[in-house]
Design a protein around this motif. Sequence first.
Motif, PDB file in Angstrom:
ATOM      1  N   PHE A  33      19.992  49.635  46.278  1.00 55.32           N
ATOM      2  CA  PHE A  33      20.329  49.742  47.696  1.00 55.32           C
ATOM      3  C   PHE A  33      21.616  50.521  47.959  1.00 55.32           C
ATOM      4  CE2 PHE A  33      17.533  46.098  47.391  1.00 55.32           C
ATOM      5  CZ  PHE A  33      16.703  46.257  48.495  1.00 55.32           C
ATOM      6  N   TYR A  34      22.435  50.725  46.937  1.00 52.35           N
ATOM      7  CA  TYR A  34      23.749  51.361  47.102  1.00 52.35           C
ATOM      8  C   TYR A  34      24.582  50.606  48.121  1.00 52.35           C
ATOM      9  CZ  TYR A  34      21.656  55.074  44.388  1.00 52.35           C
ATOM     10  OH  TYR A  34      21.029  55.768  43.392  1.00 52.35           O
ATOM     11  N   ASN A  35      24.396  49.284  48.128  1.00 51.02           N
ATOM     12  CA  ASN A  35      25.139  48.383  48.994  1.00 51.02           C
ATOM     13  C   ASN A  35      25.455  47.145  48.159  1.00 51.02           C
ATOM     14  OD1 ASN A  35      25.696  46.141  50.773  1.00 51.02           O
ATOM     15  ND2 ASN A  35      24.958  47.409  52.461  1.00 51.02           N
ATOM     16  N   THR A  36      26.727  46.915  47.897  1.00 50.79           N
ATOM     17  CA  THR A  36      27.125  45.841  46.997  1.00 50.79           C
ATOM     18  C   THR A  36      26.589  44.485  47.432  1.00 50.79           C
ATOM     19  OG1 THR A  36      29.124  47.054  46.462  1.00 50.79           O
ATOM     20  CG2 THR A  36      29.100  44.747  45.881  1.00 50.79           C
ATOM     21  N   LEU A  37      26.501  44.229  48.728  1.00 50.20           N
ATOM     22  CA  LEU A  37      26.032  42.926  49.192  1.00 50.20           C
ATOM     23  C   LEU A  37      24.604  42.640  48.741  1.00 50.20           C
ATOM     24  CD1 LEU A  37      27.588  42.797  52.755  1.00 50.20           C
ATOM     25  CD2 LEU A  37      28.342  41.600  50.685  1.00 50.20           C
ATOM     26  N   TYR A  38      23.803  43.674  48.542  1.00 54.77           N
ATOM     27  CA  TYR A  38      22.454  43.489  47.992  1.00 54.77           C
ATOM     28  C   TYR A  38      22.468  43.651  46.478  1.00 54.77           C
ATOM     29  CZ  TYR A  38      20.717  43.915  52.756  1.00 54.77           C
ATOM     30  OH  TYR A  38      20.471  43.716  54.081  1.00 54.77           O
ATOM     31  N   ASP A  39      23.036  44.746  46.019  1.00 54.53           N
ATOM     32  CA  ASP A  39      22.950  45.096  44.603  1.00 54.53           C
ATOM     33  C   ASP A  39      23.635  44.082  43.691  1.00 54.53           C
ATOM     34  OD1 ASP A  39      21.451  47.344  45.234  1.00 54.53           O
ATOM     35  OD2 ASP A  39      23.211  48.638  45.355  1.00 54.53           O
ATOM     36  N   GLU A  40      24.651  43.375  44.174  1.00 57.28           N
ATOM     37  CA  GLU A  40      25.317  42.386  43.325  1.00 57.28           C
ATOM     38  C   GLU A  40      24.393  41.219  43.005  1.00 57.28           C
ATOM     39  OE1 GLU A  40      28.786  40.649  45.061  1.00 57.28           O
ATOM     40  OE2 GLU A  40      27.703  39.778  46.730  1.00 57.28           O
ATOM     41  N   ASN A  41      23.299  41.080  43.737  1.00 59.20           N
ATOM     42  CA  ASN A  41      22.331  40.017  43.482  1.00 59.20           C
ATOM     43  C   ASN A  41      21.277  40.420  42.462  1.00 59.20           C
ATOM     44  OD1 ASN A  41      23.175  37.862  45.387  1.00 59.20           O
ATOM     45  ND2 ASN A  41      23.005  39.583  46.795  1.00 59.20           N
TER      46      ASN A  41
END
Length: 121
Positions: free
Chosen positions: A43-51
């Motif tokens: 997603f190139y968005n940490t809030l998603y990718d960190e999961n």
Amino acid sequence: DYDARVGKATLASIIDTDEGAAHLGEVALISKNTPIRESGVLFYNTLYDENASCHLALGVGFPECIEGGYDMSKEELLEHGVNVSSTHVDFMIGTDDIDIVGITPDGREVVIFQNGQWSWE
């Protein structure tokens, strides 16, 4: 002290933010068996990718992990082991074959992660 083969200047800019930026604020163990990871989408968005991956974060810790943490001063948070900083930057470190072994206070080893997933999965 720190070093990096690539992106050392970026790492330096994070660490130089303030005193707390050079310390861990988060350690997250994330199994490879999560819906975000299994979707195969980056997603190139940490809030998603960190999961999707185990990760570490430099900077501020989470006061909500300590009872009454939101009402504590900076000094009280630090006394309770919660890092204080104006930044929080995640670094994904998980792999399909990561193994993590914890060591109890009496020296016993406990397998927590095996081949990228919780040992009980």
